[in-house]
Design a protein around this motif. Structure first.
Motif, PDB file in Angstrom:
ATOM      1  N   UNK A  16     -19.776   3.806  15.963  1.00 33.39           N
ATOM      2  CA  UNK A  16     -19.831   3.759  14.498  1.00 33.39           C
ATOM      3  C   UNK A  16     -20.990   4.594  13.959  1.00 33.39           C
ATOM      4  N   UNK A  17     -22.102   4.592  14.658  1.00 31.07           N
ATOM      5  CA  UNK A  17     -23.241   5.386  14.190  1.00 31.07           C
ATOM      6  C   UNK A  17     -22.923   6.883  14.251  1.00 31.07           C
ATOM      7  N   UNK A  23     -16.096  10.332  17.277  1.00 33.34           N
ATOM      8  CA  UNK A  23     -14.909   9.467  17.271  1.00 33.34           C
ATOM      9  C   UNK A  23     -13.783  10.073  18.098  1.00 33.34           C
ATOM     10  N   UNK A  24     -13.719  11.404  18.140  1.00 32.14           N
ATOM     11  CA  UNK A  24     -12.652  12.076  18.894  1.00 32.14           C
ATOM     12  C   UNK A  24     -12.846  11.968  20.406  1.00 32.14           C
ATOM     13  N   UNK A  25     -13.960  11.426  20.854  1.00 33.66           N
ATOM     14  CA  UNK A  25     -14.207  11.237  22.295  1.00 33.66           C
ATOM     15  C   UNK A  25     -13.592   9.936  22.809  1.00 33.66           C
ATOM     16  N   UNK A  26     -13.149   9.077  21.897  1.00 33.96           N
ATOM     17  CA  UNK A  26     -12.553   7.810  22.312  1.00 33.96           C
ATOM     18  C   UNK A  26     -11.241   8.083  23.037  1.00 33.96           C
ATOM     19  N   UNK A  35      -6.337   6.046  15.580  1.00 33.18           N
ATOM     20  CA  UNK A  35      -6.939   4.967  14.793  1.00 33.18           C
ATOM     21  C   UNK A  35      -8.267   5.482  14.234  1.00 33.18           C
ATOM     22  N   UNK A  36      -8.452   5.338  12.944  1.00 31.43           N
ATOM     23  CA  UNK A  36      -9.624   5.898  12.273  1.00 31.43           C
ATOM     24  C   UNK A  36     -10.752   4.873  12.135  1.00 31.43           C
ATOM     25  N   UNK A  37     -11.991   5.348  11.941  1.00 32.74           N
ATOM     26  CA  UNK A  37     -13.119   4.417  11.774  1.00 32.74           C
ATOM     27  C   UNK A  37     -12.928   3.399  10.649  1.00 32.74           C
ATOM     28  N   UNK A  38     -12.408   3.792   9.462  1.00 35.01           N
ATOM     29  CA  UNK A  38     -12.228   2.772   8.420  1.00 35.01           C
ATOM     30  C   UNK A  38     -11.260   1.658   8.828  1.00 35.01           C
ATOM     31  N   UNK A  39     -10.232   2.016   9.583  1.00 40.99           N
ATOM     32  CA  UNK A  39      -9.276   0.999  10.047  1.00 40.99           C
ATOM     33  C   UNK A  39      -9.975   0.031  10.993  1.00 40.99           C
ATOM     34  N   UNK A  40     -10.762   0.562  11.934  1.00 40.14           N
ATOM     35  CA  UNK A  40     -11.474  -0.289  12.892  1.00 40.14           C
ATOM     36  C   UNK A  40     -12.540  -1.122  12.191  1.00 40.14           C
ATOM     37  N   UNK A  41     -13.173  -0.557  11.169  1.00 41.13           N
ATOM     38  CA  UNK A  41     -14.185  -1.312  10.426  1.00 41.13           C
ATOM     39  C   UNK A  41     -13.567  -2.538   9.757  1.00 41.13           C
ATOM     40  N   UNK A  42     -12.344  -2.391   9.267  1.00 42.62           N
ATOM     41  CA  UNK A  42     -11.651  -3.513   8.620  1.00 42.62           C
ATOM     42  C   UNK A  42     -10.939  -4.428   9.607  1.00 42.62           C
ATOM     43  N   UNK A  43     -10.544  -3.888  10.754  1.00 41.82           N
ATOM     44  CA  UNK A  43      -9.825  -4.669  11.762  1.00 41.82           C
ATOM     45  C   UNK A  43     -10.420  -4.375  13.137  1.00 41.82           C
ATOM     46  N   UNK A  44     -11.588  -4.964  13.439  1.00 42.78           N
ATOM     47  CA  UNK A  44     -12.293  -4.647  14.687  1.00 42.78           C
ATOM     48  C   UNK A  44     -11.485  -4.914  15.950  1.00 42.78           C
ATOM     49  N   UNK A  45     -10.446  -5.730  15.860  1.00 45.00           N
ATOM     50  CA  UNK A  45      -9.626  -5.992  17.045  1.00 45.00           C
ATOM     51  C   UNK A  45      -8.956  -4.724  17.574  1.00 45.00           C
ATOM     52  N   UNK A  46      -8.880  -3.678  16.754  1.00 44.57           N
ATOM     53  CA  UNK A  46      -8.330  -2.407  17.221  1.00 44.57           C
ATOM     54  C   UNK A  46      -9.196  -1.761  18.296  1.00 44.57           C
ATOM     55  N   UNK A  47     -10.446  -2.199  18.425  1.00 45.89           N
ATOM     56  CA  UNK A  47     -11.280  -1.695  19.511  1.00 45.89           C
ATOM     57  C   UNK A  47     -10.716  -2.089  20.870  1.00 45.89           C
ATOM     58  N   UNK A  48      -9.881  -3.117  20.904  1.00 50.33           N
ATOM     59  CA  UNK A  48      -9.242  -3.522  22.154  1.00 50.33           C
ATOM     60  C   UNK A  48      -8.223  -2.483  22.615  1.00 50.33           C
ATOM     61  N   UNK A  49      -7.886  -1.540  21.738  1.00 53.55           N
ATOM     62  CA  UNK A  49      -6.928  -0.486  22.073  1.00 53.55           C
ATOM     63  C   UNK A  49      -7.565   0.706  22.759  1.00 53.55           C
ATOM     64  N   UNK A  50      -8.890   0.701  22.897  1.00 56.05           N
ATOM     65  CA  UNK A  50      -9.494   1.834  23.585  1.00 56.05           C
ATOM     66  C   UNK A  50      -9.605   1.546  25.072  1.00 56.05           C
ATOM     67  N   UNK A  51      -9.655   2.612  25.834  1.00 57.50           N
ATOM     68  CA  UNK A  51      -9.853   2.514  27.280  1.00 57.50           C
ATOM     69  C   UNK A  51     -11.359   2.591  27.519  1.00 57.50           C
ATOM     70  N   UNK A  52     -12.020   1.448  27.751  1.00 57.49           N
ATOM     71  CA  UNK A  52     -13.482   1.449  27.821  1.00 57.49           C
ATOM     72  C   UNK A  52     -14.072   2.379  28.880  1.00 57.49           C
ATOM     73  N   UNK A  53     -13.585   2.314  30.093  1.00 59.94           N
ATOM     74  CA  UNK A  53     -14.176   3.125  31.164  1.00 59.94           C
ATOM     75  C   UNK A  53     -14.013   4.612  30.877  1.00 59.94           C
ATOM     76  N   UNK A  54     -12.821   5.026  30.491  1.00 57.17           N
ATOM     77  CA  UNK A  54     -12.571   6.446  30.204  1.00 57.17           C
ATOM     78  C   UNK A  54     -13.373   6.911  28.995  1.00 57.17           C
TER      79      UNK A  54
END
Length: 122
Positions: A16-17, A23-26, A35-54
C-alpha cells in the motif's frame, strides 16, 4: 475483516505504501488479476487472492522490499514467522489435492511412475 499478521502485515503495508510503483509486482492467483488498490482498500479479503511466495520473490528481486522498514520490523520481532492457521490449513489441503490427483493420474498412465508424491507400497 481480514487481519494480517507478521509477514502478511509487512507485505500489505509495503504494497500500500508503494502502490503507485509496485502494485504491478503482485502475483495474483489465476482469475484474480487486475485487482486495484482502491478495491483492496475497501475489501481487504482480496489480498487472499495473491500468491504470497511468488509476490515476495518478485518484490525481493525488483524492489527494495528486502530492506524495507515493514519487513525489517517483522524480522526483528519475529512476527514474520507467524502463520495464519486458516491459510496454512488451506495450503496443506491444496497440496494434498494435487498429490492425490497426481497419484490417480499416474495410475492411468503406463510407464509414468507414481505421480507427484512419493508413496510406499500399493
Amino acid at each position: 475483516e481480514l487481519k494480517c499478521v507478521g509477514g502478511a502485515a509487512a507485505l500489505r503495508q509495503y504494497l500500500f505504501r508503494h502502490r503507485a510503483t509496485h502494485w504491478d509486482k503482485i502475483v495474483w492467483k489465476s482469475g484474480c488479476e487486475g485487482i486495484t488498490p482502491p478495491v483492496v482498500a475497501n475489501r481487504p479479503e482480496y489480498l487472499l487472492c495473491l500468491e504470497p511466495a511468488a509476490t515476495v520473490v518478485a518484490l525481493l528481486r525488483e524492489t527494495d522490499f528486502g530492506e524495507s522498514p515493514e519487513l525489517l520490523s517483522s524480522l526483528r520481532d519475529g512476527s514474520v514467522f507467524r502463520v495464519a492457521l486458516e491459510s496454512f490449513v488451506e495450503l496443506l489441503a491444496a497440496q494434498a489435492k494435487r498429490c492425490v490427483a497426481g497419484l490417480i493420474t499416474a495410475d492411468f498412465r503406463p510407464g509414468r511412475g507414481h505421480g507427484q508424491c512419493s508413496h510406499h507400497g500399493d
